[in-house]
Structures are given as C-alpha cells and as structure tokens.
Scaffold this motif. Structure first.
Motif, mmCIF file in Angstrom:
data_model
loop_
_atom_site.group_PDB
_atom_site.id
_atom_site.type_symbol
_atom_site.label_atom_id
_atom_site.label_comp_id
_atom_site.label_asym_id
_atom_site.label_seq_id
_atom_site.Cartn_x
_atom_site.Cartn_y
_atom_site.Cartn_z
ATOM 1 N N SER A 166 35.488 44.101 32.376
ATOM 2 C CA SER A 166 37.262 44.026 31.627
ATOM 3 C C SER A 166 37.268 43.461 30.367
ATOM 4 O O SER A 166 36.619 42.220 30.435
ATOM 5 C CB SER A 166 38.304 43.633 32.590
ATOM 6 O OG SER A 166 39.451 43.422 32.054
ATOM 7 N N ASN B 24 40.226 41.733 29.683
ATOM 8 C CA ASN B 24 41.079 41.111 29.537
ATOM 9 C C ASN B 24 40.850 39.501 30.135
ATOM 10 O O ASN B 24 40.809 38.259 30.029
ATOM 11 C CB ASN B 24 42.100 40.891 28.640
ATOM 12 C CG ASN B 24 42.004 41.771 27.745
ATOM 13 O OD1 ASN B 24 41.318 41.414 26.877
ATOM 14 N ND2 ASN B 24 43.087 43.397 27.742
ATOM 15 N N LYS B 25 40.831 40.089 31.616
ATOM 16 C CA LYS B 25 40.599 39.349 32.168
ATOM 17 C C LYS B 25 39.723 40.297 33.798
ATOM 18 O O LYS B 25 39.632 41.669 33.627
ATOM 19 C CB LYS B 25 42.201 39.440 33.645
ATOM 20 C CG LYS B 25 42.677 40.727 34.116
ATOM 21 C CD LYS B 25 43.928 40.466 34.387
ATOM 22 C CE LYS B 25 44.715 41.957 35.163
ATOM 23 N NZ LYS B 25 45.788 42.349 35.616
ATOM 24 N N THR C 122 42.534 42.316 38.888
ATOM 25 C CA THR C 122 43.302 43.556 39.264
ATOM 26 C C THR C 122 43.349 43.356 40.159
ATOM 27 O O THR C 122 44.708 44.135 40.601
ATOM 28 C CB THR C 122 43.265 44.767 38.349
ATOM 29 O OG1 THR C 122 42.437 43.998 36.350
ATOM 30 C CG2 THR C 122 43.965 45.406 38.263
ATOM 31 N N ILE D 135 43.261 35.868 38.950
ATOM 32 C CA ILE D 135 44.256 36.730 37.967
ATOM 33 C C ILE D 135 43.692 38.171 38.021
ATOM 34 O O ILE D 135 43.473 39.078 36.472
ATOM 35 C CB ILE D 135 43.643 36.126 36.280
ATOM 36 C CG1 ILE D 135 42.107 35.295 36.338
ATOM 37 C CG2 ILE D 135 44.515 34.709 36.084
ATOM 38 C CD1 ILE D 135 41.480 34.945 35.044
ATOM 39 N N GLU E 84 35.809 36.330 39.384
ATOM 40 C CA GLU E 84 35.528 35.446 39.967
ATOM 41 C C GLU E 84 36.143 34.971 41.441
ATOM 42 O O GLU E 84 36.325 36.015 42.136
ATOM 43 C CB GLU E 84 37.483 34.919 39.396
ATOM 44 C CG GLU E 84 38.473 35.738 39.819
ATOM 45 C CD GLU E 84 39.878 34.666 39.265
ATOM 46 O OE1 GLU E 84 39.654 33.482 38.967
ATOM 47 O OE2 GLU E 84 41.117 35.020 39.272
ATOM 48 N N SER F 179 39.505 39.393 41.997
ATOM 49 C CA SER F 179 39.758 37.499 42.327
ATOM 50 C C SER F 179 38.786 37.968 44.031
ATOM 51 O O SER F 179 39.650 38.833 44.441
ATOM 52 C CB SER F 179 40.947 37.491 42.157
ATOM 53 O OG SER F 179 41.234 37.278 40.809
#
Length: 325
Positions: free
Chosen positions: A6, A8-9, A91, A89, A42, A13
């Motif tokens: 990705s 942007n993010k 998706t 953060i 993350e 998670s």
C-alpha cells in the motif's frame, strides 16, 4: 499468497495482546515476521501490565514494523484488544493471542479469503485444539453451544482469538468490560458478513494459561448483556415495560381479589398473597419507570453523539442518461 503493498497505509494491522509472556516473545515475533513476509503490515503488541520481562523482550527483538503499547496496570484482554484496534491504521485488522497457541501462518490465508470473497470477518476455528479435555475443551464446547443458540450467531469457536476483520467493523464494535468473547456478536450487530475456517492450534509451551473455570460465571453474565444488546438496546421499554406491565396487572388482579374477600367479610390481613400483590404492583411500576428512563438514555446516547441507529454498507449512484431529443 499474493503479495500486497500500500502506498499510504498498511494493508494489515496485526494486534497481539501479551501478559507475562516473556519466554514467548522472541519465538512469537520471529514466527510472525516470517509468516507475514510479502504483506504490507504493522504489528501492534499490547502489553497488559505484565510483571515479568515481557517489555524488555519486545524491545530487544522488535523490528521497524512493530509498535508496543504499554499499560500501567492489568486491564484485561478486552481493553488490551480495544487499545490495539484503536491504534491500528490498516485496511484489515487481525487479532491473535501472544501465547504461541495461535499460528501466524494462518493469517495470510485468512486475509486472502476476506479479500477475495469480501467477508467482513473471517474467524478462526481450532480444528485440532491442543488443550486439556476436561478443564478446557468440555466447558468451551458447552459455552459455544449456549452462545451460538441464544444469540443466533452461528460460529463454532467463540474462544479463538485469531480473526481477520475489515477495519471499520473492528473499530466500530465498542469493546468494554470482558466482551472479547462476544466479538462475533458485536460484529453481527453492525451487519458484518462472517465466515470461519480451520486454523492451526499449538499446545502452550511457556507460561501459564490466564483462564480457568472461574470465567464461566462471567461468560454467562456477559451473555445476558449481549442478548439485551441484540434485542432491546434500541428499545429497552419493550423489555422493562413488558415485564413491568405484566407484574403490575397480576398485582392489580390479586389486590382486587383480596378486596372482594374483604368486602364479604373475610380477614385478609397477614396473607402472603396480599404481600405478593403489593410487591407486584410496586415492582411493575418500577420496571415501567426503568424502561422509560432507559429509553431517554438511549436517545441521549445516539443524539448527543450524532450516532445513527443503522449502518449503510454501500451507496450506488447510477449514471445520468441523456434524453433523446
């Protein structure tokens, strides 16, 4: 497994709750990093007030993708999950226990299933559970059966923490108290589309289980709360008012019967049924009053925060069609 990245993010998670898992941290991190290779992710570890060297071990072995939330005391698994989910953060959000009984190699498959088939929640089902039969498996099977048949949310393993969610579902559940056992029910209340799949389960090698038979009573108490949320959260007067109205009417009938006896000359003083009649009348009034107060609180809850009593999954807008002249 398709590789995902990705701009942007992160796509994913992973939230892991840890409490006194010092000896499990290094193998947990190693296994997770290897399992998620090729995925933009993350890792969020929530340290729930540990009293051993858990924090030091995380700081020793964590990589640049890892975040550590440190609580000042032990708040419990539900609060720890809520904190990790709030900070996430990605998706998609995956949750997992930190005791090495869940296997992070299942996460990519669950993520792929969620994406390919557009599931809001993919829940793990421990197909070959490595726990004690009498103290863990039997109580778990009974609890799963009770929850499944009372809430009508038909999952087989409510005790498996390993799940993958769309972020908007996970972050909208509102986790409080000890409701982590009922996460599928909370997700269903948001209209989540759920499925489950078999996942691996390993015996605990290090540390001790944080659960025992004592949690049975907590589960049953929380189940009552879940049933209230499911059926009466937006209309509490239907529960309290219904009970109160029945009690009040039965009390009135009893007292009317005693009044007739009194008028024909019988002594009614000291009869247990007279006490019952008064209790039912007063109790009925209290239940009805509680229902009205609860209705006011519910309206305050929604209107003061501009919350909606519904969830829109998507909106389709058709293209304008030019009319022929």
């Amino acid at each position: 497994m398709t590789k995902f990245y990705s701009m942007n993010k992160p796509l994913l998670s992973v939230v892991v709750t840890v409490y006194n898992e010092e000896e499990n941290i290094q193998p947990l991190l190693k296994a997770t990093y290897e399992a998620l290779e090729g995925i933009d992710y993350e890792l969020i570890l929530v340290e729930d007030g540990a009293t051993d060297g858990t924090v030091a071990e995380v700081k020793k072995y964590a990589n640049e993708r890892t975040k550590l939330i440190i609580f000042n005391k032990n708040y419990g698994q539900t609060t720890a999950l809520a904190a990790g989910i709030d900070m996430a953060i990605g998706t998609y959000i995956a949750t997992m226990d930190g005791d090495l009984q869940n296997d992070p190699t299942d996460i990519p498959t669950m993520l792929q299933k969620a994406m390919d088939e557009d599931w809001d929640v993919v829940a793990g089902r421990r197909a070959n559970r490595k726990d004690g039969f009498v103290l863990r498996k039997i109580p778990s099977k009974i609890a799963n059966w009770v929850i499944r048949n009372t809430t009508k949310v038909y999952l087989n393993d409510y005790g498996c923490t390993l799940r993958v969610y769309k972020a908007e579902i996970a972050q909208g559940m509102g986790l409080y108290g000890e409701l982590h056992r009922f996460i599928p029910v909370l997700a269903k209340e948001q209209g989540a589309r759920m499925t489950e799949m078999d996942v691996k389960h390993h015996p605990r090698i290090h540390g001790e289980s944080k659960y025992g038979l004592s949690r049975t009573f907590k589960v049953m108490a929380d189940l009552i709360l879940m049933l209230f949320f499911q059926k009466y959260f937006q209309r509490p007067i239907h529960l309290f008012g219904g009970i109160g109205l029945i009690a009040f009417l039965v009390g009135v009938v009893i007292n009317f019967y005693l009044l007739i006896l009194k008028l024909i000359g019988e002594d009614i003083w000291g009869r247990p049924i007279m006490i019952l009649g008064f209790i039912l009348v007063l109790g009925g009034i209290q239940f009805i009053t509680t229902g009205i107060i609860a209705e006011i609180i519910v309206r305050t809850y929604f209107e003061s925060q501009d919350k909606k009593t519904y969830t829109v999954r998507s909106v389709f807008e058709g293209k304008a069609v030019k009319s022929e002249v």
